[in-house]
Design a protein around this motif. Sequence first.
Motif, PDB file in Angstrom:
ATOM      1  N   ALA A 437     -60.412 -23.441 -16.140  1.00  0.00           N
ATOM      2  CA  ALA A 437     -60.183 -22.857 -18.134  1.00  0.00           C
ATOM      3  C   ALA A 437     -59.270 -24.386 -19.092  1.00  0.00           C
ATOM      4  CB  ALA A 437     -58.614 -22.509 -17.387  1.00  0.00           C
ATOM      5  N   ASP A 438     -58.971 -25.102 -18.745  1.00  0.00           N
ATOM      6  CA  ASP A 438     -58.632 -26.167 -19.486  1.00  0.00           C
ATOM      7  C   ASP A 438     -60.027 -26.705 -19.988  1.00  0.00           C
ATOM      8  OD1 ASP A 438     -56.558 -27.782 -20.903  1.00  0.00           O
ATOM      9  OD2 ASP A 438     -56.820 -29.174 -19.494  1.00  0.00           O
ATOM     10  N   MET A 439     -60.519 -27.168 -19.313  1.00  0.00           N
ATOM     11  CA  MET A 439     -61.741 -27.538 -20.045  1.00  0.00           C
ATOM     12  C   MET A 439     -62.709 -26.618 -21.512  1.00  0.00           C
ATOM     13  SD  MET A 439     -63.872 -29.790 -16.514  1.00  0.00           S
ATOM     14  CE  MET A 439     -63.024 -29.775 -15.203  1.00  0.00           C
ATOM     15  N   ALA A 440     -62.736 -25.619 -20.551  1.00  0.00           N
ATOM     16  CA  ALA A 440     -63.096 -24.298 -21.340  1.00  0.00           C
ATOM     17  C   ALA A 440     -62.629 -24.004 -22.288  1.00  0.00           C
ATOM     18  CB  ALA A 440     -63.005 -23.057 -20.434  1.00  0.00           C
ATOM     19  N   MET A 441     -61.543 -24.096 -22.768  1.00  0.00           N
ATOM     20  CA  MET A 441     -60.736 -23.825 -23.653  1.00  0.00           C
ATOM     21  C   MET A 441     -60.387 -25.173 -24.248  1.00  0.00           C
ATOM     22  SD  MET A 441     -58.051 -25.475 -25.076  1.00  0.00           S
ATOM     23  CE  MET A 441     -56.417 -25.994 -23.790  1.00  0.00           C
ATOM     24  N   TYR A 442     -60.973 -26.769 -23.684  1.00  0.00           N
ATOM     25  CA  TYR A 442     -61.242 -27.574 -25.000  1.00  0.00           C
ATOM     26  C   TYR A 442     -62.713 -27.122 -25.441  1.00  0.00           C
ATOM     27  CZ  TYR A 442     -57.133 -30.659 -24.709  1.00  0.00           C
ATOM     28  OH  TYR A 442     -56.261 -31.347 -24.725  1.00  0.00           O
ATOM     29  N   GLN A 443     -63.435 -26.962 -24.834  1.00  0.00           N
ATOM     30  CA  GLN A 443     -64.694 -26.405 -25.759  1.00  0.00           C
ATOM     31  C   GLN A 443     -64.741 -25.484 -26.945  1.00  0.00           C
ATOM     32  OE1 GLN A 443     -66.816 -27.651 -24.170  1.00  0.00           O
ATOM     33  NE2 GLN A 443     -68.963 -26.547 -25.521  1.00  0.00           N
ATOM     34  N   VAL A 444     -63.529 -24.673 -26.793  1.00  0.00           N
ATOM     35  CA  VAL A 444     -63.360 -23.617 -27.569  1.00  0.00           C
ATOM     36  C   VAL A 444     -62.536 -24.481 -28.963  1.00  0.00           C
ATOM     37  CG1 VAL A 444     -61.877 -21.753 -28.794  1.00  0.00           C
ATOM     38  CG2 VAL A 444     -63.262 -21.134 -26.473  1.00  0.00           C
ATOM     39  N   LYS A 445     -61.613 -25.223 -28.644  1.00  0.00           N
ATOM     40  CA  LYS A 445     -60.866 -25.537 -29.911  1.00  0.00           C
ATOM     41  C   LYS A 445     -61.720 -26.832 -30.138  1.00  0.00           C
ATOM     42  CE  LYS A 445     -56.102 -26.539 -28.934  1.00  0.00           C
ATOM     43  NZ  LYS A 445     -56.315 -26.014 -29.858  1.00  0.00           N
ATOM     44  N   GLY A 446     -63.203 -27.896 -30.020  1.00  0.00           N
ATOM     45  CA  GLY A 446     -64.562 -28.513 -29.964  1.00  0.00           C
ATOM     46  C   GLY A 446     -64.824 -27.526 -31.164  1.00  0.00           C
ATOM     47  N   GLN A 447     -65.328 -26.038 -31.389  1.00  0.00           N
ATOM     48  CA  GLN A 447     -65.834 -25.580 -32.040  1.00  0.00           C
ATOM     49  C   GLN A 447     -65.580 -24.462 -32.823  1.00  0.00           C
ATOM     50  OE1 GLN A 447     -67.632 -23.106 -28.517  1.00  0.00           O
ATOM     51  NE2 GLN A 447     -69.279 -25.122 -28.305  1.00  0.00           N
ATOM     52  N   GLY A 448     -64.281 -25.730 -33.687  1.00  0.00           N
ATOM     53  CA  GLY A 448     -63.330 -24.806 -34.348  1.00  0.00           C
ATOM     54  C   GLY A 448     -62.187 -23.487 -34.289  1.00  0.00           C
ATOM     55  N   LYS A 449     -61.688 -23.515 -32.690  1.00  0.00           N
ATOM     56  CA  LYS A 449     -60.642 -23.563 -32.372  1.00  0.00           C
ATOM     57  C   LYS A 449     -60.485 -21.540 -32.808  1.00  0.00           C
ATOM     58  CE  LYS A 449     -58.128 -26.652 -34.377  1.00  0.00           C
ATOM     59  NZ  LYS A 449     -58.626 -28.257 -35.506  1.00  0.00           N
ATOM     60  N   ASN A 450     -59.618 -20.917 -32.319  1.00  0.00           N
ATOM     61  CA  ASN A 450     -60.066 -19.976 -32.782  1.00  0.00           C
ATOM     62  C   ASN A 450     -60.474 -18.969 -31.873  1.00  0.00           C
ATOM     63  OD1 ASN A 450     -58.723 -17.171 -33.130  1.00  0.00           O
ATOM     64  ND2 ASN A 450     -58.955 -17.248 -35.084  1.00  0.00           N
ATOM     65  N   GLY A 451     -60.459 -18.484 -30.444  1.00  0.00           N
ATOM     66  CA  GLY A 451     -61.794 -18.498 -29.768  1.00  0.00           C
ATOM     67  C   GLY A 451     -61.324 -17.885 -27.801  1.00  0.00           C
ATOM     68  N   SER A 516     -67.361 -35.553 -35.453  1.00  0.00           N
ATOM     69  CA  SER A 516     -66.860 -35.531 -36.514  1.00  0.00           C
ATOM     70  C   SER A 516     -65.466 -35.252 -37.509  1.00  0.00           C
ATOM     71  CB  SER A 516     -66.652 -33.810 -36.188  1.00  0.00           C
ATOM     72  OG  SER A 516     -66.155 -33.183 -37.345  1.00  0.00           O
ATOM     73  N   PRO A 517     -65.332 -35.040 -37.700  1.00  0.00           N
ATOM     74  CA  PRO A 517     -63.246 -35.610 -38.416  1.00  0.00           C
ATOM     75  C   PRO A 517     -62.408 -34.202 -37.827  1.00  0.00           C
ATOM     76  CG  PRO A 517     -64.731 -35.526 -40.301  1.00  0.00           C
ATOM     77  CD  PRO A 517     -65.708 -35.516 -39.012  1.00  0.00           C
ATOM     78  N   ASP A 518     -63.220 -33.360 -37.672  1.00  0.00           N
ATOM     79  CA  ASP A 518     -62.699 -32.268 -37.081  1.00  0.00           C
ATOM     80  C   ASP A 518     -62.261 -32.657 -35.874  1.00  0.00           C
ATOM     81  OD1 ASP A 518     -61.980 -30.384 -39.012  1.00  0.00           O
ATOM     82  OD2 ASP A 518     -64.031 -29.351 -38.469  1.00  0.00           O
ATOM     83  N   VAL A 519     -63.328 -33.247 -34.848  1.00  0.00           N
ATOM     84  CA  VAL A 519     -62.307 -33.651 -33.566  1.00  0.00           C
ATOM     85  C   VAL A 519     -61.659 -34.849 -33.393  1.00  0.00           C
ATOM     86  CG1 VAL A 519     -63.636 -34.433 -31.144  1.00  0.00           C
ATOM     87  CG2 VAL A 519     -65.106 -33.176 -32.869  1.00  0.00           C
ATOM     88  N   PHE A 520     -61.962 -36.352 -34.374  1.00  0.00           N
ATOM     89  CA  PHE A 520     -61.094 -36.885 -33.906  1.00  0.00           C
ATOM     90  C   PHE A 520     -59.548 -37.388 -34.907  1.00  0.00           C
ATOM     91  CE2 PHE A 520     -64.020 -39.269 -36.991  1.00  0.00           C
ATOM     92  CZ  PHE A 520     -63.226 -39.690 -37.652  1.00  0.00           C
ATOM     93  N   ILE A 521     -59.892 -36.310 -35.925  1.00  0.00           N
ATOM     94  CA  ILE A 521     -58.271 -36.952 -36.795  1.00  0.00           C
ATOM     95  C   ILE A 521     -57.068 -36.050 -36.256  1.00  0.00           C
ATOM     96  CG2 ILE A 521     -57.455 -35.646 -39.152  1.00  0.00           C
ATOM     97  CD1 ILE A 521     -59.284 -37.770 -40.228  1.00  0.00           C
ATOM     98  N   PRO A 522     -57.120 -34.545 -35.488  1.00  0.00           N
ATOM     99  CA  PRO A 522     -56.736 -33.982 -34.670  1.00  0.00           C
ATOM    100  C   PRO A 522     -55.531 -35.215 -33.765  1.00  0.00           C
ATOM    101  CG  PRO A 522     -57.694 -32.371 -35.105  1.00  0.00           C
ATOM    102  CD  PRO A 522     -58.701 -34.088 -35.712  1.00  0.00           C
ATOM    103  N   ILE A 523     -56.769 -35.782 -33.198  1.00  0.00           N
ATOM    104  CA  ILE A 523     -56.385 -36.908 -31.745  1.00  0.00           C
ATOM    105  C   ILE A 523     -55.648 -38.506 -32.382  1.00  0.00           C
ATOM    106  CG2 ILE A 523     -57.692 -38.579 -30.223  1.00  0.00           C
ATOM    107  CD1 ILE A 523     -59.210 -36.804 -29.486  1.00  0.00           C
ATOM    108  N   ALA A 524     -56.369 -38.584 -33.994  1.00  0.00           N
ATOM    109  CA  ALA A 524     -55.310 -39.437 -34.557  1.00  0.00           C
ATOM    110  C   ALA A 524     -54.083 -39.181 -34.790  1.00  0.00           C
ATOM    111  CB  ALA A 524     -56.098 -39.739 -35.642  1.00  0.00           C
ATOM    112  N   GLU A 525     -53.701 -37.355 -35.463  1.00  0.00           N
ATOM    113  CA  GLU A 525     -52.371 -37.299 -36.115  1.00  0.00           C
ATOM    114  C   GLU A 525     -51.914 -37.279 -34.838  1.00  0.00           C
ATOM    115  OE1 GLU A 525     -53.388 -33.935 -37.837  1.00  0.00           O
ATOM    116  OE2 GLU A 525     -53.746 -34.317 -39.697  1.00  0.00           O
TER     117      GLU A 525
END
Length: 728
Positions: A437-451, A516-525
């Motif tokens: 379930a956690d992996m599936a959640m990360y998939q949603v995050k990677g694809q722009g969240k909110n889903g 994509s910065p969408d992926v690594f900027i949150p990790i950098a933050e």
Amino acid sequence: MNAISILGVPDKPQSLETGCHLLIVDDEARFRTAYKTLLAHEQRVIEEAENGQEALSKLKEGTIDLVILDLKLPDISGLEIMEWLTANKINTTVIVFSADKSINSAIHALRHRAFEFLRKDCDPDDMLLAVERALNHRQRDKEHASISAQLKHSERLHRFLVEQSPDIIFTLNKEGFFTFMNGRVYSLLGYEADELIGKHYSLIVDPRDYLHVQYAFKERRVGLRATSNKEVRFRVNPVSPKASSGSEITVILSTQGVYEAQDIGQTGRFVGTAGVARDISERKRAEETIAFQAFHDLLTKLPNRNLFMDRLEMAIVEASRRKEKLAVMFFDLDRFKLVNDTYGHPVGDQLLREFAARVRKCLRNGDTLARQGGDEFTVLLPSLAHRDDIAVIAEKIQAELHKPFRVSDTQFLATTSIGVAVYPDDATNAAELIRCADMAMYQVKGQGKNGCAAFLPHMQTSYLNRLSIENDLREAVKQGNQFELYFQPQMEALTGNATGLEVLIRWHHPKEGMISPDVFIPIAEETGLIVAISDWVLWKACSHFAALSALGFDHLRLGINLSPREFDRSDFLERIQVPLEEFGVPPQFLDIEITESLLMKDVESIVARIQRLRDTGVHISIDDFGTRYSSLNYLRRFSVNRIKIDQSFVRDLGLSQDSYAIIQAIVGIAQNFKLNVIAEGVETAQQLEILHQLGCNEMQGYFFSRPLPFEKTVEFLKTTPQHALGCP
Ligand SMILES: Nc1nc2c(ncn2[C@@H]2O[C@@H]3COP(=O)(O)O[C@H]4[C@@H](O)[C@H](n5cnc6c(=O)[nH]c(N)nc65)O[C@@H]4COP(=O)(O)O[C@H]3[C@H]2O)c(=O)[nH]1
């Protein structure tokens, strides 16, 4: 027998005599001498007085134990001496001996509290016995007085101890009504002690414990077999002020039977029960908190990871027995960290509590919602009729979250990424199911969240990748050569001229290719690497500005994204100014893009820092305007230059009336506050047209150009009319 005994003590008393002081009062010397000789004893001091006055002066000292008193004296009578003794409270025993043989004089003497009355011609043995009785009686009196004093003292001591006791101490009669209660009951139960006397014990016992404790309150046993350490709840007086801090207390009760005093070795009649109740509410609460804490999250009061695991394991056993499916949902609040960083933890905590309450509302009784930690929650749907049911629940939750949250006068729009895994399809044990379930959640995050996404086997690989990204990012920051800046032109729609360039970072991962910065900027933050990355961006962007100026493009603003975290740093201003000075970039050509959330922070230090930044001449734009917060107060407080209409509104233009209205409102706000406005994400001519109609002339998007590497940017700029006409 000539002696008249008042107390009827035996004729031959056993001598208890210890050091006595006697006085013989008689006007005739022969009697005094005769009695002195008769009564002589090594333990006795015997004095004489020949008249009343002499007697009084000796008695005045109060040391005489026994006076042998003739009634007829030359100056004052023996009866007057006895009256004087009574009046002066002088405790001396009197034996009257008189020549008067009448019964009247004997009665008079005895009424005046003489111990015995003897005639002067009595048998000397009678005198001896009378004196011995009197002295023995006096001795007993003294002992009795001393025991009484000791008893009084001991009773006072016990009363003090009972009253000062931290425990409730009581006695009950055999029917169970209070006969004694110490004052402690007031501070613990809000009853005056007197109020409870005569009341039945059931008045203070919590009804839930009534049956359980009635034997304790009618305890007949004593000693080791009596009731001890029974846990009971007592009710607080509902009309006392004490009731406001709780309706019950928990006590440890010890009771034992009380019996009438009897001779040693015999048990008297049962008269009631005595008890002590010690308040252990505080300890009980602490124990309960510890027990609760072990299985619950204290912030949201939801089950924690351990309890969730336990319930999931049980549900799996049950589902396997019934050949049913069950589902685990993994939730993560999108951009929650930003809320925490921006508004502080109390606001973040409140948001989590409200989030939990809303999700809970969407679930059935048998479902378990748990907090895994941070902004992560899990849901267990224990019996699943169809896989489709999960989507219904996820939609219900997401619809519930669409309504804004109001925390500390601020509105938040929270979205969430949800991953789902199903037993037995995706995994057969609890830990594995949660991981899926956690992996599936990360998939949603990677694809722009909110889903919401259901687990699919291929997600395994991307999940593992995500974990290694953090390590690779550290390495990239250290090496510095894996990053590159791209530039996306910002255009004036009417003329087709470029007005600025948004600087967008790219990461060329040695194995994964471009990330994509969408992926690594949150990790950098999250990891704090953002500070080093931003420094690199600022320096590199300024060096590119210098290069562009050299090529004649010296009129272009550079839009740089800065993460809210960087505004907390004390050297924030220097970090921006130094590269500007180093490459000779005029400050008004730097446009710092900040998100609305930073401005909403409204912390004095942030206000001051942004103001100082503005004072240096640097421009400020608000990125993604309109997406998260509804209050516009901050626009008044901060002197920003531009607002950027978020691409989500632009994307929907022509499709949804809402977006049209929102953009119309944003343009209106910008005009009101005298701010520039730019729309991002413009992809079509139709969008350009509508934006133009709405009064927005500056735009950015794929319609004009995608973000480009430096060389390609220069090529693009050369094609713009401004440059083509030769006016940089
Ligand atoms: N679909 C569509 N997308 C368009 C269009 N025009 C531009 N975009 C994309 O929209 C994003 C705009 O940047 P942003 O909202 O600031 O969002 C940025 C920004 O928040 C962040 N970011 C990028 N570079 C940096 C940086 O140097 N520092 C920081 N702190 N964040 C950065 O990463 C986000 C994503 O950046 P990118 O992937 O480069 O994505 C960029 C850009 O490529 C269009 O017409 N259609």
